[in-house]
Structures are given as structure tokens and as C-alpha cells.
Design a protein around this motif. Sequence first.
Motif, PDB file in Angstrom:
ATOM      1  N   PRO A   1      -1.903 -60.773  20.111  1.00  0.00           N
ATOM      2  CA  PRO A   1      -2.886 -59.754  19.626  1.00  0.00           C
ATOM      3  C   PRO A   1      -3.667 -59.198  20.949  1.00  0.00           C
ATOM      4  O   PRO A   1      -3.587 -59.974  21.774  1.00  0.00           O
ATOM      5  N   ARG A   2      -3.736 -58.096  20.845  1.00  0.00           N
ATOM      6  CA  ARG A   2      -4.466 -57.075  22.002  1.00  0.00           C
ATOM      7  C   ARG A   2      -5.541 -56.390  21.196  1.00  0.00           C
ATOM      8  O   ARG A   2      -5.255 -55.522  20.579  1.00  0.00           O
TER       9      ARG A   2
ATOM     10  N   THR B   1      -7.977 -51.770  18.234  1.00  0.00           N
ATOM     11  CA  THR B   1      -6.840 -51.943  19.016  1.00  0.00           C
ATOM     12  C   THR B   1      -6.336 -50.612  19.688  1.00  0.00           C
ATOM     13  O   THR B   1      -6.286 -49.846  18.644  1.00  0.00           O
ATOM     14  N   ALA B   2      -6.025 -50.411  20.841  1.00  0.00           N
ATOM     15  CA  ALA B   2      -5.619 -49.275  21.186  1.00  0.00           C
ATOM     16  C   ALA B   2      -4.461 -48.616  20.757  1.00  0.00           C
ATOM     17  O   ALA B   2      -3.532 -49.450  20.616  1.00  0.00           O
TER      18      ALA B   2
ATOM     19  N   GLU C   1      -9.589 -52.579  26.650  1.00  0.00           N
ATOM     20  CA  GLU C   1      -8.967 -53.692  25.907  1.00  0.00           C
ATOM     21  C   GLU C   1      -8.440 -54.748  26.735  1.00  0.00           C
ATOM     22  O   GLU C   1      -8.561 -55.827  26.420  1.00  0.00           O
ATOM     23  N   ASP C   2      -7.646 -54.467  27.932  1.00  0.00           N
ATOM     24  CA  ASP C   2      -6.932 -55.178  28.892  1.00  0.00           C
ATOM     25  C   ASP C   2      -8.126 -56.274  29.322  1.00  0.00           C
ATOM     26  O   ASP C   2      -7.739 -57.408  29.547  1.00  0.00           O
TER      27      ASP C   2
ATOM     28  N   ASN D   1      -8.438 -60.283  28.544  1.00  0.00           N
ATOM     29  CA  ASN D   1      -8.344 -61.085  29.665  1.00  0.00           C
ATOM     30  C   ASN D   1      -9.652 -61.937  29.707  1.00  0.00           C
ATOM     31  O   ASN D   1      -9.614 -63.404  29.827  1.00  0.00           O
ATOM     32  N   THR D   2     -10.685 -61.422  29.347  1.00  0.00           N
ATOM     33  CA  THR D   2     -11.831 -62.437  29.129  1.00  0.00           C
ATOM     34  C   THR D   2     -11.773 -63.413  28.105  1.00  0.00           C
ATOM     35  O   THR D   2     -12.065 -64.472  28.390  1.00  0.00           O
TER      36      THR D   2
END
Length: 532
Positions: free
Chosen positions: A407-408, A415-416, A469-470, A474-475
Amino acid sequence: MTEERNDHDVIVVGAGFAGLYQLIRLRQAGYEVRVLEAGGDVGGTWYWNRYPGARCDVESIEYSYSFDRTLEQEWNWTERYASQPEILDYIRHVADRYDLRRDITFGTRVEAMRWDDAAERWTVRTDDGRSRTARFVIAATGCLSVPSRPAFAGMADFAGELYWTSNWPHDGVDLTGKRVAVVGTGSSGLQTITAIAPDVGSLTVFQRTPSYAVPAHNGPIAARLDEVKPGYPEFREESRLSRLGFHCGEDETGYYAETPAAGVRRELDRRWSDGGLCFTLSFRDVLFDADANEALAEYVRERIRAKVNDPGTAEKLTPRTYPIAAKRMCVDTGYFEVFNRDNVSLVDLGEEPIERFTERGIVAGDAERAFDVIILATGFDAMTGALTAMDIRGTGGALTEKWAAGPRTYLGLMTAGFPNLFMITGPQSPSVLSNMMTSIEYHVDWVTTALEHLRASGRHRMEPDIEAEDNWVNTTNDVGELTLMPRAASWYTGANIPGKQRVFMPFVGGVGTYKQIGDGVAVAGYHGFELT
Ligand SMILES: Cc1cc2nc3c(=O)[nH]c(=O)nc-3n(C[C@H](O)[C@H](O)[C@H](O)COP(=O)(O)OP(=O)(O)OC[C@H]3O[C@@H](n4cnc5c(N)ncnc54)[C@H](O)[C@@H]3O)c2cc1C
């Protein structure tokens, strides 16, 4: 009866705790809302999971709505951890109290959603063939609402009764005197096994991975309610700022501050006698430091050995292959003691894997065992399952394609590429690592405020920008990697679903920290979101 309209301000998918609160908030804000729910009534988790022994494992005093101060004063939970029927009564009471059902269409599953970029609306198609449109869609579809249903060879051949804990018959099941098998020893399995053992003729438990479990010490809570109720609003606020979304006495020290062993032991004994999930917060480094984690794990193993009479069975029930709390901890009410009963036996699937089901029962190892009833407690396609089960298409294609490698999201809220689609307790938010009620209420409030902000500023479209979002993905990954949690093959990482990408999905930074971030983003004019 008036014909139900087709175009809405907002469509909410799901009528569990999240969908119902979302409906209340949107109505109060003056939106026209339709809720679509696959089940026959309100309740979500507590509508579907009616298996014997089902109950919450976060204390009811915390695992309940906080938004209505009169409700929280009027409602009296009878036990520290309420049973499924009592929780469902509570949800139904809320639905009645706010007359929610008139805006909910039950027995209707959302199959697909398409974003129309020109109209800037979603078209939502349901399994009755109907399409509706809405400016905004809010997926309150649940983190644990799509069962994982492993297909054992020969399942259809079994001539007895077969049940899933995640979709238990509403009229109950009479198991008295029957030969029963339970497959699965996560939370639902543990609760079922403990509840049915005294009534069944024989019980055979098929275990793939043993669970760490802490005692619930469940019981009446009238006195505790009297204590909490006068200061309930402040109590709730403390929960919102805490690590897990409920009280755990977070003055915990580091493991090394408590060594030598006597200090460690004292703290673990204290947490164990308190009972419940706070055991995992005995030391603040439990999730970060392998030695601290092992001290807790070994303490639980010792307790298991003390409870189970047969050393061979005790050994099989003892978890050794993953850090404690890296899989969902179980809270038990006499689970291990069940294995001291003459009518209960344990099959370790590591030694005797299930080969197939037969007309009579299950073949595992070399033996066929005969059963009248098989109960499958095999968990859920967690966190992403309900979202990817719908064919959702945004500006750049399908959600399943975008999330093929995991998931992103930005904050687990959006989500974008999928404008105006919000998720309640979506992946990369604290969700399943918290008291879900705290996390649900926070997300619903956040989304409602965002919609009001859009409306007030004359805008009608919102989505995260890809950079934000990226960074959030990553966080979430980085924070997860700091802990021992990704080391377990758990449903937090999708490891229970064949073919699912292994990614640690929840945000493990804590509910209070997450709230600070979410509040900050909103105050900064929805930083990282494009509002047009
Ligand atoms: C047995 C069990 C015990 C739990 N105990 C606890 C606990 O003690 N503490 C805790 O914090 N959490 C617990 N949880 C997690 C629990 O899921 C949440 O606490 C909470 O109930 C989630 O509410 P929700 O409204 O977000 O989702 P859900 O209650 O899962 O509701 C989602 C609803 O959406 C519907 N839906 C999904 N997809 C579609 C679709 N495509 N179309 C139409 N409808 C759809 C489903 O039918 C469901 O009714 C437990 C979960 C389980 C399974």
C-alpha cells in the motif's frame, strides 16, 4: 416509500463503528450521505464475528465511542472486556439513538468505483447492479473485514458442519457433545477454543504458530466505571495522546534501567497481574531491543509451562520463532489450561501438516481424524483486503496496480491518483496497533473537518501530492524497521495471505505522535495535499 436517490454528496462504504460515526458527523455538518453495507445490519466486526467467546481485548471503558458525552455516561458495560453480544447491542443502540438506518442500504456490496475526472465525481457500482455517484467516497471498510479463507484440499468433501469464526451463523451452533476441530490459534481461535472446550465431546486444535497470550482477568467493572465516569472526557483525551490509544500507565522505564533481574521480574509480575495488552509496554524498549523483548517472551513461556500439565503439549504451545508483540498479542481467559482437559488435544501443524479434508474429517501427518464440526479461525486479509477487493479506478488506473508492491498512502487517509477517496484507519496509520475506537474517531473527525474546509474555501477536490505520499510511506517503513515487528511473519506484513506483498503496513510511531502529525498537516492548510 420514496425512491432512493442516485447522486449523493458522500457515499460511505461500511456500517461498522467507523461508518456509523462518519454518518453522524457528516449529517451534523449538513452533508447528504448514503452508507452502503454488505451485511444485514450495523456492527461490522461485531455483526460478523459471532463465534463463541468473542469479545474485545481492549477494555470496554476505552473501546467505545467518546464523541457523545451523554452516551458515555449513560452506557454501562458489564465486564472489563465486553462480549460480542454486548458490543453489538451497544452499536445497535447508537444506530437507534441517532436514527442511522434510514441512510444505510444493507445487504449491498460495493464492487467497483470509477473516478470521472470531468464531472469530478465517483461512480460507485454495487452487487445489485445499481450505480450511484458521489463527490466524495469514504471507505470505512474495516482493517479486519475480509476473511482469509485457505482452500484446503478436499474441503468440499467434508460431510459434517463447517464454520468460519469470521462469519458465524446468527442463530448460533449447538456443539454439545460433538467431535470438534478448530483450525487456527490467533485471537479468534483462542477465544473459541476456550469457550467451547467444556461443552464439546472432543476438541482437536490444529495449530500452525503458537501465540503469546496474556491473561485478561476479565470480570465486572461497575466500580471502575464509577471511578472513570466523572472524569471521562479527560480520560479520553489522555487516550488520544497515548501510544496505543488507551491507558497503559506509560511511565514505563527502559529494560536496562530495571536490570538486575529482580527489577525486571517485579515489573513483569505487576503487569501480568494487571492483565491485558499493556503487558507489552512493561518496558519502553520491548519492541526495539532483542534482549528486552526476549525477557518478556521468556516470562510468558515460563507462565505457559506452569499452566500446562503435559510438558510435551506445553512445549508445542510455547512460541519461540518470533519476537513477542511482533504478531497481534492475544488476551486469554484460561486458554492454556484448556489443554489439561481430557477431551482436548493439540496437533502441531509443523510436525503434522494438514494434507486434506475428507468426508469424515481431516488428514494431518499420517492420521485421519474424524469430526462432526470443523471451525476455521484462519484470520483476515488485513488492512488492504477490503480496499483491494473493490475494483477502484482513479485518475491513473487501478488501486490494485498502484498497491501491487504494497500500500502507498499519505497518513493512511488518502492515496495519490484517487481524488476525494478517503480511508478510515487505512494502511500506514496506527489502526490495528491501537485501540481502534481512538483511531477511528480521529480519522472520522479529520476527514469531516477536511470536507468542511474544502466547502468553506469553495473547493471540491482533494488528493495527496506524490512527494508527500512517498515521504510518508518511507517514514512508516523506516519507523517500522526500527522495531522488531517486521521480523514476524504476521498479518501486519501480509504474510498470512499467499501472494500478498510483504510490507509492514501499520504506522508504529504511536497514536499520540500520529495525531500531532495529522493535526499539524491540517493546521498548515492540509500540507502535502492538493486542494482544487
Ligand atoms: C474478533 C475481533 C475482535 C476485535 N477486537 C478488537 C478490540 O478489542 N479492540 C480493537 O481496537 N479492535 C478490535 N478489533 C478490530 C475491529 O475490526 C475494530 O475495532 C473495529 O470494529 C473496526 O470498525 P470499522 O467500522 O473500521 O470496520 P468493520 O467493523 O470491519 O466494518 C467494516 C464494514 O464494512 C463492510 N464492507 C467492507 N467492504 C465492503 C464493500 N465492498 N461493500 C459494502 N460493505 C463493505 C463490512 O461488511 C463491515 O461491516 C477486533 C476485530 C476482530 C475481527
